[in-house]
Design an enzyme around this catalytic site. Structure first.
Site: not given
Length: 554
Positions: A182, A470
């Site tokens: 990613r 996150d």
């Protein structure tokens, strides 16, 4: 007095010649051990081509995002597009679907790409590893390049790691997960690489193109030789035009290194409100390269708040813990995603529950297992083909719930969900009917500051209060605070949520922080004030934090 004599002006006929330059990328960051294995002349030449061909379109798409946010903020709710209705109504087209190694995706583990986490992920027993250079990675120059080194070594079977304490880590699993990398989203730049275009204009490189380009250039052919392929998770997408941009990048890249068209496979995260209204169009534009869509739940909640932050009290969400996957707008979005994917032969991948086990606390671990099992049971029952976890101990829990539904089948693409009907109004039905509490406000301030502090030290995925945080969850925390202040909300206990109240909570968090040598709490509080207490709302907290604190300068 003698008048001065003027120099006669010369006239020019025809177009004025424009000076042209050879496009280049200059390395502005320090070169450390082995960085030259990633930043090779040929890899830099490929990055230069990507920026020259696609950089201006990236800027156009970012401008489109600003325009759409402005429209929603001024009362124009998003709708399913009338100009692309023919795509949705055409029942014939299908997407490319799974590439080699992506046929069974029932459990995917996510995590950053440092050597230790890479090895742990490859030994985890998951079907897929989301090798994350995005929200689970703090984009320090060290993390960006050394993450690429970890991936390069892992793909060639050469990765090992010895911790400062002397513990050695090696890949021992006979069957390792398929890697899906990613890259960073379109909005982020890589300030340690500077691109100069044909006109001589110099700008920071695109974080997306850097992460994608370096990984693809160095590893695509080796991945194919390994029986897999160059696979990517695409984050923060907001439109089918952005999907088309990625598709053109993929096609160019395949031609550039000489591999067949359609070798690349992408999985797009549907984690923004605009993208939820264009799922089929995104699949269509990427149809030669796409394997599926993922329900990126945390960024999706953040996108809802960001777009509707100024639209009045009815769009104010309660405590973060109350915004679950069963509230109306989240339920509508995920059911539409499954239906859309299976209609077109694409995988539907579920999101990540934030609960994580604590090996030192059996009670916390048991509660995490219960929460995650319920979440994955719901996803498997809704028709998802796989799901995410953030900790190896959660893989058996998630796998058990998907095994119960899938059995020996690798997926449930044949489950069409014709009973699902989702209107545009369902996707913005944010009425939850729960209050904002003092505990919820304090939790948001505490989590955001502690996460930003870790991020400034180079950590992108952080366990805080037995939840995995996150960048996306930190964005929810700070954007809720901003919205509560600007919408003049009060807590259930009767406390008005003002800047002064939040400043008091910031002081509490700093007073009780686990301080140590090199901590970044003061810097983190400064960033939090800027993105949660300012009059303006920064689109992403990582933008000012990156440019102010993570860019290495001479």
């Amino acid at each position: 007095m003698t008048p001065a004599t003027a120099t006669p002006m010369r006239t020019r006929t025809g177009p004025i010649p424009t000076q042209t330059h050879q496009p280049t990328i200059e390395i502005a960051g320090p070169i450390r051990d082995r960085y030259d294995e990633i930043l090779t002349p040929d890899a830099i030449a490929f990055l230069t081509e990507l920026h020259q061909r696609f950089g201006s379109r990236r800027h156009d798409r970012l401008a489109d995002r600003m325009r759409r946010r402005f429209e929603v903020g001024n009362g124009h709710d998003p709708q399913f597009r009338s100009d692309t209705a023919h795509i949705r109504e055409d029942a014939e087209w299908q997407v490319a679907g799974a590439g080699p190694g992506l046929e069974d995706r029932r459990v995917e583990i996510t995590g950053p790409t440092d050597p230790k986490m890479t090895i742990n992920a490859l030994n985890s027993g998951a079907k897929v590893w989301l090798a994350d250079q995005e929200d689970a990675t703090s984009p320090t120059w060290k993390n960006v390049i050394e993450g690429q080194l970890s991936l390069r070594d892992a793909i060639r079977g050469e990765l090992s790691f010895t911790s400062p304490e002397g513990k050695r880590y090696e890949v021992t699993a006979e069957q390792t997960p398929t890697i899906v990398m990613r890259p960073r989203g379109w909005h982020l730049t890589e300030n340690h690489l500077r691109f100069t275009d044909r006109t001589g204009r110099t700008m920071n490189a695109s974080g997306s193109l850097v992460d994608y380009g370096l990984y693809f250039f160095h590893n695509a052919k080796q991945l194919i030789e390994n029986g897999r392929g160059p696979y990517f998770y695409i984050a923060k997408l907001e439109s089918s035009e952005e999907a088309k941009l990625w598709d053109d990048i993929f096609s160019f890249s395949e031609e550039y290194i000489g591999i067949p068209h359609g070798t690349i496979r992408a999985t797009v995260l549907i984690e923004t409100l605009p993208a939820a209204f264009e799922m089929e169009e995104i699949l269509f534009e990427l149809r030669d390269h796409i394997a599926g869509l993922n329900a990126g739940r945390w960024d999706y909640i953040f996108s809802i708040i960001k777009n509707y932050r100024g639209r009045g009290a009815r769009f104010v969400l309660p405590d973060r813990s109350e915004v679950t996957m069963t509230v109306p707008f989240m339920r509508a979005y995920t059911e539409l995603l499954v239906k859309t994917c299976h209609k077109r032969g694409a995988f539907a991948i579920g999101g990540m529950s934030a609960f994580i086990p604590n090996r030192r606390d059996p009670e916390v671990t048991e509660r995490a297992f219960e929460k995650v099992a319920a979440d994955k049971k719901r996803e498997a029952g809704d028709g998802f083909d796989g799901t995410w976890v953030a900790h190896p101990d959660l893989i058996p829990v998630a796998r058990a719930e998907f095994d119960a539904v899938l059995g020996e089948r690798p997926n449930q693409l044949d489950r069409q969900r014709p009973e699902v009907e989702v209107a545009a109004s369902d996707l913005i039905d944010v009425h939850i009917g729960r209050p904002v509490t003092e505990q919820g406000v304090h939790g948001n301030v505490s989590v955001a500051i502690r996460y930003i502090e870790a991020w400034l030290r180079g950590l992108g995925a952080v366990a805080i209060d037995n939840l995995m945080e996150d960048a996306a969850t930190a964005e929810i925390s700070r954007s809720q605070v901003w919205q509560w202040i600007h919408q003049d909300r009060s807590t259930a206990e009767g406390t008005r949520i003002t800047r002064e109240y939040i400043e008091g909570l910031i002081d509490e968090v700093l007073a009780t922080a686990d301080r140590g040598d090199g901590d970044r709490f003061d810097d983190a509080a400064e960033i939090f004030r800027d993105v949660a207490l300012g009059q303006e709302f920064p689109a992403f907290l990582t933008l000012p934090a990156y440019s102010r604190f993570l860019v290495e300068t001479d």
